[in-house]
Every structure is written in C-alpha cells, then in structure tokens.
Motif scaffolding. Sequence first.
Motif, PDB file in Angstrom:
ATOM      1  N   LEU A 174     -29.694  33.122  31.454  1.00 35.41           N
ATOM      2  CA  LEU A 174     -29.765  32.172  31.432  1.00 35.41           C
ATOM      3  C   LEU A 174     -30.510  31.088  31.070  1.00 35.41           C
ATOM      4  CD1 LEU A 174     -26.328  31.560  32.788  1.00 35.41           C
ATOM      5  CD2 LEU A 174     -26.700  32.573  30.283  1.00 35.41           C
ATOM      6  N   LEU A 175     -31.601  30.642  32.295  1.00 38.89           N
ATOM      7  CA  LEU A 175     -33.057  30.591  32.153  1.00 38.89           C
ATOM      8  C   LEU A 175     -34.230  30.508  31.026  1.00 38.89           C
ATOM      9  CD1 LEU A 175     -33.497  29.963  36.289  1.00 38.89           C
ATOM     10  CD2 LEU A 175     -32.481  28.212  34.306  1.00 38.89           C
ATOM     11  N   ILE A 176     -33.955  31.605  31.345  1.00 38.63           N
ATOM     12  CA  ILE A 176     -35.536  32.132  30.007  1.00 38.63           C
ATOM     13  C   ILE A 176     -34.290  32.182  28.924  1.00 38.63           C
ATOM     14  CG2 ILE A 176     -35.931  34.186  29.128  1.00 38.63           C
ATOM     15  CD1 ILE A 176     -36.110  35.606  32.120  1.00 38.63           C
ATOM     16  N   THR A 177     -33.767  32.396  28.117  1.00 39.84           N
ATOM     17  CA  THR A 177     -33.312  31.777  27.393  1.00 39.84           C
ATOM     18  C   THR A 177     -32.373  30.548  26.622  1.00 39.84           C
ATOM     19  OG1 THR A 177     -31.398  33.777  27.418  1.00 39.84           O
ATOM     20  CG2 THR A 177     -30.686  32.341  25.604  1.00 39.84           C
ATOM     21  N   ASN A 178     -32.339  29.723  27.638  1.00 37.98           N
ATOM     22  CA  ASN A 178     -32.521  28.418  27.131  1.00 37.98           C
ATOM     23  C   ASN A 178     -34.004  27.632  27.491  1.00 37.98           C
ATOM     24  OD1 ASN A 178     -31.448  25.659  27.590  1.00 37.98           O
ATOM     25  ND2 ASN A 178     -33.081  25.494  29.616  1.00 37.98           N
ATOM     26  N   TYR A 179     -35.252  28.508  27.409  1.00 37.58           N
ATOM     27  CA  TYR A 179     -36.025  28.227  27.797  1.00 37.58           C
ATOM     28  C   TYR A 179     -36.520  28.072  26.652  1.00 37.58           C
ATOM     29  CZ  TYR A 179     -41.125  28.153  28.170  1.00 37.58           C
ATOM     30  OH  TYR A 179     -42.689  27.805  28.116  1.00 37.58           O
ATOM     31  N   MET A 180     -36.008  29.775  25.952  1.00 38.76           N
ATOM     32  CA  MET A 180     -36.868  30.100  24.176  1.00 38.76           C
ATOM     33  C   MET A 180     -36.251  29.010  23.525  1.00 38.76           C
ATOM     34  SD  MET A 180     -36.823  34.543  25.395  1.00 38.76           S
ATOM     35  CE  MET A 180     -37.028  34.481  23.509  1.00 38.76           C
ATOM     36  N   ILE A 181     -34.812  28.678  23.367  1.00 38.80           N
ATOM     37  CA  ILE A 181     -34.502  27.989  22.632  1.00 38.80           C
ATOM     38  C   ILE A 181     -34.628  26.067  22.937  1.00 38.80           C
ATOM     39  CG2 ILE A 181     -31.798  27.402  21.550  1.00 38.80           C
ATOM     40  CD1 ILE A 181     -30.698  29.299  22.451  1.00 38.80           C
ATOM     41  N   SER A 182     -34.846  25.866  23.639  1.00 35.34           N
ATOM     42  CA  SER A 182     -35.402  24.228  23.479  1.00 35.34           C
ATOM     43  C   SER A 182     -36.771  24.569  23.790  1.00 35.34           C
ATOM     44  CB  SER A 182     -35.106  24.286  25.636  1.00 35.34           C
ATOM     45  OG  SER A 182     -33.942  24.416  25.927  1.00 35.34           O
ATOM     46  N   ASN A 183     -37.720  25.172  23.677  1.00 34.70           N
ATOM     47  CA  ASN A 183     -39.254  24.885  23.257  1.00 34.70           C
ATOM     48  C   ASN A 183     -38.711  25.048  21.749  1.00 34.70           C
ATOM     49  OD1 ASN A 183     -41.804  25.564  23.514  1.00 34.70           O
ATOM     50  ND2 ASN A 183     -41.789  27.340  22.998  1.00 34.70           N
ATOM     51  N   LYS A 184     -37.993  26.043  20.930  1.00 37.11           N
ATOM     52  CA  LYS A 184     -37.754  25.861  19.581  1.00 37.11           C
ATOM     53  C   LYS A 184     -37.913  24.685  19.057  1.00 37.11           C
ATOM     54  CE  LYS A 184     -36.229  28.572  15.939  1.00 37.11           C
ATOM     55  NZ  LYS A 184     -35.045  30.345  15.364  1.00 37.11           N
ATOM     56  N   ARG A 185     -36.739  24.172  19.626  1.00 37.46           N
ATOM     57  CA  ARG A 185     -36.265  22.961  19.407  1.00 37.46           C
ATOM     58  C   ARG A 185     -36.564  21.985  19.814  1.00 37.46           C
ATOM     59  NH1 ARG A 185     -29.476  23.878  18.203  1.00 37.46           N
ATOM     60  NH2 ARG A 185     -29.548  25.820  17.953  1.00 37.46           N
ATOM     61  N   GLY A 186     -37.108  21.871  20.728  1.00 39.92           N
ATOM     62  CA  GLY A 186     -38.642  20.724  20.989  1.00 39.92           C
ATOM     63  C   GLY A 186     -37.783  20.035  22.496  1.00 39.92           C
ATOM     64  N   TYR A 187     -36.953  20.688  23.332  1.00 40.01           N
ATOM     65  CA  TYR A 187     -36.062  19.798  23.856  1.00 40.01           C
ATOM     66  C   TYR A 187     -36.548  19.600  25.606  1.00 40.01           C
ATOM     67  CZ  TYR A 187     -31.803  20.471  21.719  1.00 40.01           C
ATOM     68  OH  TYR A 187     -30.830  20.313  20.087  1.00 40.01           O
ATOM     69  N   ARG A 188     -37.538  18.806  25.353  1.00 40.33           N
ATOM     70  CA  ARG A 188     -38.752  18.160  26.649  1.00 40.33           C
ATOM     71  C   ARG A 188     -38.146  17.910  28.494  1.00 40.33           C
ATOM     72  NH1 ARG A 188     -41.900  21.789  24.398  1.00 40.33           N
ATOM     73  NH2 ARG A 188     -42.363  20.501  22.018  1.00 40.33           N
ATOM     74  N   GLY A 189     -38.988  18.320  29.132  1.00 42.30           N
ATOM     75  CA  GLY A 189     -38.123  18.253  30.199  1.00 42.30           C
ATOM     76  C   GLY A 189     -37.574  16.798  30.914  1.00 42.30           C
TER      77      GLY A 189
END
Length: 446
Positions: free
Chosen positions: A204-219
Amino acid sequence: MEAYVVEILFGGFFALLLLGAPITVSLAGAAMVAFLVLGKNPIAFVQIAFTSVGSFPLMALPAFVLAGALMEAAGISKRLVDIAETLAGPITGGLGAATVLACLFFGAISGSGPATTAAVGMLMIPAMVNRKYERSYASAVTAASGGLGIIIPPSIPMVIFGISALGMAPPSDAVEKYGEFASLSIPKLFVAGVIPGFIMAAALLITNYMISNKRGYRGLTEKWSYGEIGQALRRGTWSVLAPVIILGGIYTGLFTPTESAIVAIFYTLFVGLVLHRELKFAAILNSLKTTTWITGRVLLILFAAVVFGRLLVEQRIPATIAESLLNLTDNVYLIWSLIIVFLLFVGMFMETLAAIMILVPVLLPVMYMMGADPTHVGIVVICTLSVGFQTPPLGENLFVASGIGGSTVEQIVARIHPFVLASTAAIFLIAFVPQLSLWLPQMLGY
C-alpha cells in the motif's frame, strides 16, 4: 444423498440471500432444511449451535472489540496518528503514508477492519483534504489501509479461524504422505501475521507513493524534524505501549490471547481515566453498546455457520472437493491461485467472519492434502479476505470511508483499484513463500 445435501445447503443459502434475508437467517434456514431432509433431530441443531460458543478462546472476541472502542475514546488512536504523521515527514504522499502507518498501529490494538478505518479516517481524511488531496483518493487510501486491522495481530478473524480449525485433524492420507503436521494455535496465528501484515502495508505504501508522485501530493514537511518526532513519541508513549503490552504478553507466554484482551481493557481504562483523562462515562457506555451489537451479530453468524459446516463435514463434501481439485492438478501454486481468486470473489459478497466459518471446513482439508501448514493457510485466507473490505458490493470499509469523507462509494471505488491490485500481488507472494508466515513462529518456538 451427498449431492442432494449440497444442493439443499448451498441452493437454499443463496436463494435466501437473493431474497434479501440476513446471512444468519440464510445459513440457519438452509441448515435446518438439510437437517429435516436427513431425518436428524432438530434439537441437535440447537445443541451444536450452543456448544459452538462455549470455547474459552471465543471470549477474546468481545474483549478485543471493547478494547478497540475504548482506545479510540481514550485518545490513544489520535496519538498513534500523530506519531505516524511525524514519521512520514517529507515523504511524497506523506499524509497517505501516515494513514497506512496509522492503520498499521491501530490494527495492533483494534483487530477490526471497519473499526480501524473509522478511527483513523476521522482524523486523516479531513487532514488530507486540507492538504489538497482529492477527497475520493483520501477516502480510498483509508479504506484500503483499514483492511490491515484484521491482519496485524491481535485479529478477530484470526481468533475465529483458530476456533474453526482447531477441531479439524489432518486427513489420514495427508499424514501418511507428509508425516505429522505442525500444530495450530491462536497465539501462533498472531505471531505468523506480523511479517505478512508488514508486506501488505508495504504494498500500500509503494502504491500510495507512485500515485502521489504522479499527482503531486508532497510531503508534510521539507525534512524530518527529530524534535517533533520525539515530542509525538513522548505524547504517545502510553499509546505505543498498548500493542507492546498486548503482543509482548502473548508472545512471551505471560498470558493467552483471551487474557491479553482483558489486560488491554484495563490498561485502556487506566490510561484514559488516570493518565490522559479523556475517557468520559458516556463514551464508555457507547463503547459497551458497540461491543454488544458487534459481538451479538458475530455470535449469531457463528451459531448458524458451525451447524452448516458440521453438515458439510458429515457428508464428506470437503473431502470430495479436495479429491476433485487434486485430480485436476497437483501443482500447489495453481491450487493456491485458484483458492486466492475464489476468496477474492467471496470477499466481495460475504462478511469476513462468516466466510471464514463457512469455508474453513472446505478449504483446510484441501490444503492438508497439498502438505500446507494450517497456520500458513490461515494467514493467506485472512489476508485475502481483508481485500473484501475494500471491494464492492459489500466492502464495509468503503461505506465507512464514504460516511466520514463525504465522497460517494462509486467515487472511492474508482480510486481504490490500484490498492486492490497491489494487495493481491502481496497475497500471492505470501501464499507462494510459506516462510514469510512461518519463520517468525519457528524463531519464537511455536
């Protein structure tokens, strides 16, 4: 007669479901008709059902439900979420990652998928929306992560699987072929669930990272603040100690899973009333009402499912299914694949606890004939059924996340499929590599 009973049991069960009957009524109605057709005394139906709830391990069910409800009211879950947020820090999609970590933490004290989704979602979904996450995505990552609540021990489905499987001895053919099988116990299931739980969380963490990177959800921050991490850990010391005390006591043999649930209740009451001073009398009453409702529903399903399963075993239906599968193929990977796909389908339509109670008498003999360890089977079954919390039409976590976040179930489903695929890939890994489940119990001497 065997085929006739199968038609009555499963035909009656699905017919009643299609008519809108509750699952308990569907199970009990089909079983009662089969009882009458076989000429059995209906009193035996009641005796079997009553005996099914007389086991000591089953006492852990209401105790863990109550402990989870009290921990939410006592402020323990909020402090666990704060710790998860500070640990996520500058990671891309940090709040999504914090949601997964928070569900991982809360799963170690809740044991329930919907309870984990509700406790974490009430805090994390609004926080993600405020950080410009799409509302439906925030709800989707929460619903997907909530399934960890039944994998990370202590787990209510693990207790039910243990109770369902403990009375089932390996078939004599399997013992002749593979020798004596390893023992099964609820504490062993709890230990075995740790590494698979982290694998599911990592997916789930890897999936969230890939989607967030694509959508620009920063830290959340530019860099990790060790001061803030330390402060969150200090505020949440008693919250973090909860799973440590519960699981540590079980793993060291200090107390049984049932006793650990009672310890968790008293620990929560002490922390909520004396240390945090956030636990109010009204919240305690509400927690008791919630526990009564959930436990009553589960016990009614257990009543009916035990009788249903007993009829299946008496008519040698599991043995027949095992022989049919083994005639089809003796490739253990293909059989695991068929079972996983079947469980994913079942999880879409049937409540997890009911599915375990109905399917264990059917699946376990099949896997015994393949030489599979019953503990490993239990972990794969529970991991697979956990995906059912995030898949429609039943998908309890979807409805919880929808109610909290304000998105429709359809909008959440449109965003959740990457998490379903990632979880499924993790399940195949856990199924194909038994040592991921069995290494830790072996290391601890189970």
